[in-house]
Design a protein around this motif. Structure first.
Motif, PDB file in Angstrom:
ATOM      1  N   ALA A  83       1.012  -1.476   0.190  1.00 39.12           N
ATOM      2  CA  ALA A  83      -0.226   0.090   0.065  1.00 39.12           C
ATOM      3  C   ALA A  83       0.828   1.004  -0.002  1.00 39.12           C
ATOM      4  N   THR A  84       0.846   1.879  -0.663  1.00 35.56           N
ATOM      5  CA  THR A  84       1.249   3.480  -0.702  1.00 35.56           C
ATOM      6  C   THR A  84       1.142   4.308   0.630  1.00 35.56           C
ATOM      7  N   ASP A  85      -0.308   4.063   1.287  1.00 35.23           N
ATOM      8  CA  ASP A  85      -0.043   4.691   2.902  1.00 35.23           C
ATOM      9  C   ASP A  85      -0.407   3.514   3.812  1.00 35.23           C
ATOM     10  N   PHE A  86       0.495   3.978   4.727  1.00 41.09           N
ATOM     11  CA  PHE A  86       0.328   3.203   5.599  1.00 41.09           C
ATOM     12  C   PHE A  86      -1.145   3.384   6.890  1.00 41.09           C
TER      13      PHE A  86
ATOM     14  N   THR B  22      -4.091   3.766   5.203  1.00 43.95           N
ATOM     15  CA  THR B  22      -4.628   2.675   4.473  1.00 43.95           C
ATOM     16  C   THR B  22      -4.886   1.468   4.941  1.00 43.95           C
ATOM     17  N   PHE B  23      -3.191   1.133   4.715  1.00 41.33           N
ATOM     18  CA  PHE B  23      -3.056   0.039   5.654  1.00 41.33           C
ATOM     19  C   PHE B  23      -2.930  -0.788   6.486  1.00 41.33           C
ATOM     20  N   ILE B  24      -3.223  -0.209   7.627  1.00 40.38           N
ATOM     21  CA  ILE B  24      -3.906   0.197   8.611  1.00 40.38           C
ATOM     22  C   ILE B  24      -5.525   0.282   8.826  1.00 40.38           C
TER      23      ILE B  24
ATOM     24  N   PRO C 298     -13.576   2.452  -0.922  1.00 41.65           N
ATOM     25  CA  PRO C 298     -13.254   1.030  -1.105  1.00 41.65           C
ATOM     26  C   PRO C 298     -14.332   1.238  -2.568  1.00 41.65           C
ATOM     27  N   GLY C 299     -15.632   1.584  -1.564  1.00 47.17           N
ATOM     28  CA  GLY C 299     -16.618   0.311  -3.245  1.00 47.17           C
ATOM     29  C   GLY C 299     -17.763   0.227  -1.695  1.00 47.17           C
ATOM     30  N   LEU C 300     -18.539  -0.034  -2.038  1.00 46.05           N
ATOM     31  CA  LEU C 300     -19.884  -0.337  -1.477  1.00 46.05           C
ATOM     32  C   LEU C 300     -19.404  -2.142  -1.347  1.00 46.05           C
ATOM     33  N   LEU C 301     -19.247  -3.065  -2.141  1.00 40.45           N
ATOM     34  CA  LEU C 301     -19.374  -4.344  -2.068  1.00 40.45           C
ATOM     35  C   LEU C 301     -18.215  -4.589  -1.425  1.00 40.45           C
TER      36      LEU C 301
ATOM     37  N   GLN D  22      -8.402  -5.951   1.516  1.00 36.35           N
ATOM     38  CA  GLN D  22      -8.209  -6.409  -0.257  1.00 36.35           C
ATOM     39  C   GLN D  22      -8.890  -5.227  -0.469  1.00 36.35           C
ATOM     40  N   GLY D  23      -9.997  -4.947  -0.156  1.00 39.85           N
ATOM     41  CA  GLY D  23     -11.081  -3.439  -0.618  1.00 39.85           C
ATOM     42  C   GLY D  23     -10.044  -2.138  -0.777  1.00 39.85           C
ATOM     43  N   PHE D  24      -8.983  -2.532   0.479  1.00 43.95           N
ATOM     44  CA  PHE D  24      -8.595  -0.969   0.979  1.00 43.95           C
ATOM     45  C   PHE D  24      -7.361  -0.733  -0.163  1.00 43.95           C
ATOM     46  N   VAL D  25      -6.138  -1.535  -0.432  1.00 43.43           N
ATOM     47  CA  VAL D  25      -5.197  -1.594  -0.644  1.00 43.43           C
ATOM     48  C   VAL D  25      -5.442  -1.640  -2.519  1.00 43.43           C
ATOM     49  N   GLY D  26      -6.271  -2.458  -2.811  1.00 46.10           N
ATOM     50  CA  GLY D  26      -6.777  -3.038  -4.564  1.00 46.10           C
ATOM     51  C   GLY D  26      -7.531  -3.330  -4.696  1.00 46.10           C
TER      52      GLY D  26
END
Lengths: 328, 254, 255
Positions: free
Chosen positions: B55-58, B60-62, B135-138, B216-220
């Motif tokens: 992840a480019t941003d810690f 988001t990762f956390i 990240p999107g609704l789903l 997974q939805g947050f980082v990709g």
């Protein structure tokens, strides 16, 4: 059919302590059975086994026709229980608790509304029904607990020390309710450490001490078994007590107790002996200031059966608030 | 069956009642994961510059870690509440109900599932306000399912401990359990960057799959390959810990 | 006065020793956190700008000690709050001992517990491959800062307990321990912190306390960081004791 049948019931805890050590008893349907004993005698352990909260380690018990060990669900459906610690969620209102209890017993909320109102009214909580239980007094909690125990019209009602810690008025209210339930045909199994309560309410009672049932029967029969009535006399001022003792020595158990100007005589032949005693005192020139005929009490029964008095001394001191602080 | 559902509902309502009536009591549990997320990303944020970070941003990762931490705290709190109910005698009343024991457990655990959405929602609101990507609704729905599932599993763990020790003093044990379960995973860094011993623990810790499923939805993009292990792991945890909890309940009464 | 302080401190220590369930979290929680930080982020020592250290564990030890000492302050506060709830505190006030001794006894006990906490983490570090670069002198330096800081955190806990008066409120400050620690350079080099924490950390005494202990562990004995750490700990402790004595006065006035 017996509502409760207990045979050789035992409960042994870790470390080999036998809290209940081979109890046999039978409670008939429609009866109020008093289970009397001091703190730590095994009353609560017995109740917890009968209501399916604790597995017996030996023996058997049937409640409302079902075995507590093998058919607990059937038993639970037919009993109402008000335990010693009236465990009520302080954040919920009285009415919410009644409804929750109904739901837990599988009764649809709609069909229970009237029954809930009736029970709340019956235990005198109509005005407090919408208040949170945290604001209730001890007596109100016990009454609500009783109402909750009754919601599903149980065949057998278990009350574990229902009045311990209550003020005299609340105690009387609860007694009234128990009598009413008996009149309606509910079987009541009631534990208590109060002699008067057992005397007032129980059709029959069992006395438990150190895990064993030491006596059983109707209160009157138990009392008749152990005791004779006592005649307590107070002589007029200035009477020679020693001389008076001589006079009455030929009555009763011939060892009249005396103290100050009091005389106490155990009557061998009951109340019929009062007149001869008084006549003899009168003939000897003693004036009687007061007179009382004392019937034997359950405490006498208890003393006879266990060698100890029941009441007094076994009420635990209330713990100071906060507890954990230790003096350095 | 409807009776049983109604029982579960009533017990869940009682669990939720506590938040609604004593909102102050829930505040630390709701705030803690957010504090943790903000603190960790402020302190260790540069870790995301390490080669191998996906992840480019810690922050988001956390974020997913914080969501699962909220679930863990909620589960532990459920155990603490049950221990209190045992201490005060309320639990006896539940056991006296003529209902199957799993139904009673479902009532206790069910409220933990719903409650776990509270810290997660608060955390997400703060995270989105600070610029974490939507990240999107789903993806969020999948995250919610996994968070609720982990809360259920950790609540079962709390129940097991509460039934075993029967006192609120066992609270640290419940909290420690959820702490280790959630954080001894790929919480802080991708698997390749972990030290050997932590990687070994993370590899056998099923919560790692749950975390990767949320993350997974947050980082990709959400992929089936990352989703099914998460769902299997969380289901397995609920089944195993739930069975232990039911066994514990049967031992109490029966 | 001295006898009263020592007596109350002994009582506080004995109570702590008898309730390991209260003391254990003070070291277990920071230990878990230490393991996690080191295991998860050991590669961060490769980041450009990270000072040269032998390992991330050497770097993190001081953070774990600081965290443990802060939790010790919370525990000291809880103990006093329980005394207030249980009525023991009122008995102390009614006794002829100097009032200030009531505060100082608990605070002193926190200082003594701090020795154990510092020693535990140093031994733990050595066991898992850390090295204390400053040797015996370094250990003494860590102990000096740790004890003074632990005393001060104890005083802060006592102050909060005297104001809050119930144990659950004191327990509620637990998350705040993390907040104050996160806005310091205890866990990570100041030059690598993100904004706005990087600028806040410079004003946080915890930064100096942690770095003062870190210097002799991870780097070498050096007077500057040690004196800064000791000064920060001593200043914080003096203020905390003054605040807790004021809180005691306030409580006596209200009573």
């Amino acid at each position: 059919m017996a509502a409760i049948e207990v045979s050789a019931l035992e409960r042994e805890f870790k470390g080999g302590v036998r809290a209940v050590d081979g109890i046999d008893l039978e409670v008939q349907a429609g009866e109020v059975y008093g289970f009397l004993g001091p703190n730590g005698a095994g009353k609560t352990t017995t109740v917890r086994m009968l209501v399916t909260l604790l597995r017996p380690t030996a023996g058997s018990a049937r409640v409302a026709g079902f075995d507590v060990a093998t058919e607990p669900a059937q038993v639970r459906r037919r009993i109402g229980v008000a335990l010693q610690e009236a465990a009520l969620d302080p954040l919920m209102t009285g009415r919410e608790l009644i409804q929750l209890q109904a739901t837990l017993h599988g009764i649809a909320p709609r069909s229970v509304a009237d029954r809930g109102d009736e029970l709340i009214g019956r235990v005198g909580l109509s005005r407090a029904a919408e208040r949170r239980v945290g604001t209730y007094s001890g007596g109100m909690r016990r009454r609500l607990d009783l109402a909750m125990a009754l919601i599903h019209r149980p065949e057998v009602l278990f009350l574990d020390e229902p009045t311990t810690g209550l003020d005299p008025t609340s105690r009387l209210t609860l007694w009234e309710e128990v009598r009413r339930l008996r009149d309606e045909g509910t079987t009541v199994f009631l534990t208590t450490q109060y002699l008067e309560e057992a005397d007032q309410l129980a059709d029959r009672l069992g006395i438990i001490a150190a895990g064993k049932l030491v006596a059983g029967g109707t209160p009157a029969a138990l009392k008749a078994e152990v005791g004779r009535p006592h005649l307590d006399l107070v002589l007029a001022d200035g009477a020679d007590l020693a001389a008076a003792r001589e006079v009455v020595a030929s009555f009763g158990d011939r060892r009249p107790a005396s103290d100050g100007c009091h005389l106490s005589i155990a009557l061998e032949h009951g109340a019929a002996e009062i007149a001869p005693v008084l006549r003899a005192l009168d003939d000897a020139g003693f004036a009687v200031a007061e007179l009382e005929l004392k019937q034997p009490t359950l405490d006498d029964v208890f003393l006879e059966k266990t060698g100890e008095h029941l009441e007094g001394g076994d009420e635990p001191e209330p713990e100071p608030a906060g507890g954990p602080a230790v003096l350095g | 069956m409807t009776h049983e559902l109604r029982m579960v509902g009533a017990l869940m309502r009682r669990g939720l009642n506590e938040i609604l009536r004593v909102p102050g009591g829930a505040v630390p549990g709701v705030l803690a994961p957010t504090i943790f997320m903000l603190g960790l990303s402020a302190v260790f944020g540069r870790a995301a510059q390490l080669p191998g970070f996906d992840a480019t941003d810690f922050r988001t990762f956390i974020v997913p870690v914080g969501m699962l931490q909220g679930a863990g705290f909620t589960g532990a709190a459920t155990g603490v509440n049950l221990a209190r109910d045992i201490e005060q005698g309320w639990f006896d009343r539940m056991l006296l109900a003529p209902a199957p024991r799993p139904v009673l457990l479902a009532g206790v655990v069910g409220s933990a599932c719903l409650r776990s959405l509270l810290p997660a929602t608060f955390l997400l609101a703060v995270a989105f306000a600070l610029g974490v990507d939507w990240p999107g609704l789903l993806e969020l729905a999948l995250a919610a399912v996994l968070v609720m599932g982990l809360a259920a599993a950790m609540a079962c763990w709390g129940v097991v401990i509460a039934l075993r020790f029967r006192t609120q003093q066992a609270a640290p044990l419940m909290q420690m359990g959820s702490f280790v379960a959630v954080l001894f995973t790929t919480a802080y860094a991708p698997r390749e960057l972990l030290s050997d011993w932590l990687r070994a623990i993370a590899d056998v810790n099923p919560v790692t799959h749950v975390l990767e499923g949320v993350r997974q939805g947050f980082v990709g993009d959400v992929t089936w390959a990352d989703t099914w292990p998460a769902l299997v792991s969380v289901t397995g945890l609920v089944v195993v810990l739930g069975a232990l909890a039911v066994r514990g309940m049967r031992r109490q009464g029966y | 006065m001295k006898a009263a302080v020592l007596g109350l401190a002994r009582r506080a220590l004995r109570n702590s020793a008898r309730k390991p369930q209260f003391l254990a979290p003070l070291v277990i929680f920071p230990t878990l956190f230490l393991a996690l930080n080191v295991g998860g982020l050991e590669r961060t020592t490769e980041l450009p700008g990270f000072p040269r250290v032998d390992g991330f564990l050497d770097f993190q030890l001081a953070a774990a000690i600081t965290q443990s000492l802060l939790l010790g302050g919370v525990a000291a506060g809880i103990a006093v709050a329980l005394d207030i709830e249980g009525g023991f505190f009122d008995r102390l006030i009614a006794s002829p001992i100097p009032r200030v001794a009531i505060v100082l006894g608990s605070v002193l006990a926190a200082g003594v517990i701090a020795v154990v906490q510092v020693a535990y983490f140093l031994v733990l570090g050595l066991a898992f491959g850390a090295e204390i670069k400053g040797g015996v002198v370094g250990v003494l330096a860590v102990l000096a800062i740790g004890v003074v800081a632990g005393t001060g955190f104890g005083a802060l806990g006592v102050m909060i307990a005297l104001r809050a008066r119930n144990a659950s409120t004191v327990q509620g400050i637990f998350p705040i321990v993390f907040v104050v620690l996160f806005v310091s350079s205890a866990f990570f080099p100041e030059n690598l912190l993100s904004s706005p924490v990087d600028s806040l950390a410079a004003y946080n005494p915890l930064s100096y306390i942690a770095e003062g202990m870190r210097q002799p562990i991870a780097f070498a004995n050096e007077a500057g960081p040690f004196l800064e750490g000791l000064a920060a700990a001593a200043g914080m402790t003096a203020v905390a004791i003054a605040l807790s004595v004021m809180a005691l006065r306030g409580r006596l006035r209200d009573a």
